[in-house]
Design a protein around this motif. Structure first.
Motif, PDB file in Angstrom:
ATOM      1  N   VAL A 297     -27.828  22.950   9.102  1.00 22.26           N
ATOM      2  CA  VAL A 297     -28.989  22.433   8.368  1.00 22.26           C
ATOM      3  C   VAL A 297     -30.309  23.117   8.752  1.00 22.26           C
TER       4      VAL A 297
ATOM      5  N   ALA B 225     -31.478  23.640  12.098  1.00 19.42           N
ATOM      6  CA  ALA B 225     -32.133  23.182  13.317  1.00 19.42           C
ATOM      7  C   ALA B 225     -31.773  23.987  14.556  1.00 19.42           C
ATOM      8  N   CYS B 226     -30.589  24.589  14.594  1.00 20.50           N
ATOM      9  CA  CYS B 226     -30.108  25.136  15.875  1.00 20.50           C
ATOM     10  C   CYS B 226     -30.318  26.644  16.029  1.00 20.50           C
ATOM     11  N   PHE B 227     -30.668  27.327  14.980  1.00 20.09           N
ATOM     12  CA  PHE B 227     -30.959  28.769  15.037  1.00 20.09           C
ATOM     13  C   PHE B 227     -29.751  29.616  15.437  1.00 20.09           C
ATOM     14  N   ALA B 228     -28.541  29.155  15.116  1.00 19.79           N
ATOM     15  CA  ALA B 228     -27.349  29.939  15.462  1.00 19.79           C
ATOM     16  C   ALA B 228     -27.125  31.077  14.474  1.00 19.79           C
ATOM     17  N   CYS B 229     -27.478  30.864  13.200  1.00 14.83           N
ATOM     18  CA  CYS B 229     -27.058  31.807  12.160  1.00 14.83           C
ATOM     19  C   CYS B 229     -28.232  32.549  11.525  1.00 14.83           C
TER      20      CYS B 229
ATOM     21  N   ARG C  50     -21.079  32.435  11.870  1.00 13.47           N
ATOM     22  CA  ARG C  50     -20.689  31.252  12.637  1.00 13.47           C
ATOM     23  C   ARG C  50     -21.903  30.336  12.732  1.00 13.47           C
ATOM     24  N   MET C  51     -21.726  29.071  12.382  1.00 12.22           N
ATOM     25  CA  MET C  51     -22.859  28.147  12.323  1.00 12.22           C
ATOM     26  C   MET C  51     -22.727  27.018  13.328  1.00 12.22           C
ATOM     27  N   GLY C  52     -23.881  26.472  13.683  1.00 14.14           N
ATOM     28  CA  GLY C  52     -23.894  25.264  14.497  1.00 14.14           C
ATOM     29  C   GLY C  52     -24.130  24.088  13.581  1.00 14.14           C
ATOM     30  N   CYS C  53     -25.405  23.687  13.484  1.00 12.85           N
ATOM     31  CA  CYS C  53     -25.733  22.461  12.744  1.00 12.85           C
ATOM     32  C   CYS C  53     -25.524  22.597  11.239  1.00 12.85           C
TER      33      CYS C  53
ATOM     34  N   LEU D 213     -17.546  21.710  16.301  1.00 11.92           N
ATOM     35  CA  LEU D 213     -18.398  22.252  15.244  1.00 11.92           C
ATOM     36  C   LEU D 213     -17.746  22.048  13.882  1.00 11.92           C
ATOM     37  N   ARG D 214     -18.563  21.675  12.910  1.00 16.83           N
ATOM     38  CA  ARG D 214     -18.078  21.622  11.531  1.00 16.83           C
ATOM     39  C   ARG D 214     -17.812  23.036  11.045  1.00 16.83           C
TER      40      ARG D 214
END
Lengths: 304, 251
Positions: free
Chosen positions: B218, B220-224, B213-216, B48-49
């Protein structure tokens, strides 16, 4: 000239590359990076009958060569997806595969039926393997009888080809694959994430709010390859392979194991251009290893 | 427009306890990066970035400054990079602080710990527009304090530490009475701090910047995501935020 195209039930693919469900939203964000018409297909984020908010945060965590996620099927509900998301994607010259999920058999059937109302979706991916929801999801994917039952019920109401997405969180994935094939599945997609956990040392608590999450990324690729390799020899329906794909070499590995096409998930987060770059690289990689088409490479890694 | 580019590290230095300042040379991202936006940084081979806010930016020289706390695997590895090395960066991401059509004459910046960095670029931008800037910066203890001089150049700056080892003792909310008048506040810091602030400053317009904590990175992934206060919606921190009007989201 290397031929990347192939035909699968309901899908006429210009290449075998598609972003995996849940890793590409409904395409808006990634359409800023490249023309989505380049993709073989796009697998949509899971649809449930009504809107779902999903799990509390944190929902993601880094792991060695991978990540855990527990999003919890957050989505705006099937009708919103059909009315507001699918029309945006239909402007692109690619195939749309809708991923359908549910807590009950009735919900799967309802969602599957809803997709009969649009002619812009080309196939369904039946998600019986989400590890991150309390009810439904994975419980349908870990028992051959239940997997067959939900496949049959969805096939009965849907006008679209159905690819059943298998869970790796099982003792014998071949028996599940055979059961859904017998129940009428047109294809398989595999594998979903592997249930995992990470404990945060300072707080002494699981890092993911849902406690457990699905492991994805390069860490799971050997497991996915093994499962595709075993399942492809025991069914006569095509497989969309996935699990940790990062580059065109990984794609070829899945083809050799018996997949006909592949989905790229976690890698999109690191590199939003990854699917586009893999499509550019794939002909060179196929040529390097002595293949003139995607079709030719499928299953060639299987030893007699 | 989001770009993915390789930035050269121009300098790396420690500015406080476990706190690193890194100056980067950007070709594209610097030209469009606004206060409150962030960079999504590829660190080594991590999956993950890592999202890091922009602490300063000069679009003419292409120099972007980031400040981060060494607080885990990603930031630890990032801190080991040397000047001259390259970083793969996606950005600028997110919606920054609203700058257009603002009519304040005095703004209050309130930062807590590693939430302080994005407020520096914001304060500098306000100062250039002739807006008076007052800052309250809260830290754990004396050796965590950074950028006091930089903020002091922008205007009156109050430092608060939890243990009283530097500046005032207490929390950022304890010194609000010392500020005579302001039109709008801009805050970034831990969630409990932001909650206490927005609960206290109910009569003021304010904007808060959040992290997760983030995924993409941008959208798209709905993590945050986090729920909105109206109870029937949600916002993505990476794409809809990280800056939100003070009471729009549930803290």
């Amino acid at each position: 000239m290397i031929n990347l195209s192939l035909k699968l039930p309901g899908l006429s693919l210009k290449n075998p590359i598609m972003p995996a469900s849940g890793c590409f939203g409904f395409g808006h964000e990634y359409s800023d990076f490249y023309n989505l018409s380049k993709l073989g297909a796009i697998i949509l984020k899971a649809a449930t009958s009504r809107e779902r908010f999903g799990n509390p945060t944190p929902r993601v965590a880094e792991t060695a060569s991978g990540m855990l996620n527990a999003i919890g099927l957050q989505n705006p509900g099937v009708m919103n997806i059909i009315n507001h998301e699918v029309p945006f994607l239909s402007q692109f010259d690619t195939n749309i595969i809708a991923n359908i999920a549910g807590s009950t058999l009735e919900e799967y059937v309802e969602v599957a039926k809803s997709f009969n109302e649009t002619d812009q979706v080309h196939a369904l991916e039946l998600n019986i393997s989400c590890p991150n929801v309390k009810e439904g999801g994975i419980q349908f994917g870990t028992d051959p009888n239940m997997a067959a039952h939900v496949t049959e019920a969805v096939k009965k109401v849907s006008q679209l080809p159905v690819y059943v997405k298998l869970s790796p969180n099982v003792t014998d994935i071949i028996s599940i694959a055979k059961a859904v094939e017998a129940a009428g599945a047109d294809g398989l997609s595999m594998i979903n994430t592997i249930t995992g956990m990470q404990i945060h040392l300072p707080s002494r608590k699981p890092l993911i709010a849902n406690k457990t999450g699905g492991l994805s990324g390069p860490a799971i690729k050997p497991i996915a390859i093994r499962m595709v390799y075993e399942v492809s020899q025991n069914v006569n329906i095509p497989i969309i392979g996935m699990g940790g794909i990062q580059n065109a070499e990984d794609v070829l590995e899945f083809l050799l194991a018996g997949a006909s096409a592949v989905a790229v998930g976690t890698a999109n987060f690191q590199n939003p251009f990854v699917c586009s770059e893999i499509i550019d690289e794939l002909p060179k990689v196929l040529e390097k290893y002595g293949f003139s088409s995607v079709q030719e490479a499928i299953g060639k890694g299987i030893m007699a | 427009m989001i770009n993915k580019e390789k930035m050269k590290i121009l300098s790396v230095r420690s500015i406080a306890h476990q706190t690193i300042e890194m100056v980067l040379e950007s070709e594209q991202i610097s030209k469009v990066a606004l206060p409150g936006q962030f960079l999504h940084i590829q660190v080594g081979n991590l999956t993950l970035r890592r999202p890091i806010s922009i602490a300063n930016n000069c679009s003419e020289t292409g120099r972007i400054t980031i400040l981060f706390k060494v607080n885990g695997q990603g930031t630890n590895e990032l801190s080991s990079y040397q000047s001259g090395e390259m970083l793969d960066i996606l950005g600028p991401l997110g919606n920054g602080f609203p700058l257009e059509s603002r009519s304040e004459s005095t703004v209050l910046l309130i930062g807590g710990g590693i939430g302080v960095p994005p407020l520096y670029y914001l304060g500098k931008t306000f100062r250039c527009k002739g807006i008076k800037v007052i800052s309250i910066l809260g830290f754990q203890q004396a050796n965590d304090v950074f950028y006091e001089d930089q903020f002091s150049e922008l205007g009156e700056t109050i430092i608060v530490t939890n243990d009283g080892s530097y500046g005032f003792k207490g929390l950022v909310t304890d010194v609000l009475e010392r500020i005579s008048a302001f039109d709008c506040y801009y805050a970034c810091g831990p969630k409990p701090m932001l909650k206490a602030l927005t609960d206290k400053l109910t009569d003021k317009e304010g904007f808060i910047s959040l992290e997760e904590r983030m995924g993409c990175g941008v959208g798209a992934c709905f993590a945050c995501v986090l729920p909105t206060t109206d109870g029937n919606g949600y916002k993505k921190i990476c794409k809809d935020g990280p800056v939100f009007p003070a009471r729009e989201v549930k803290l």
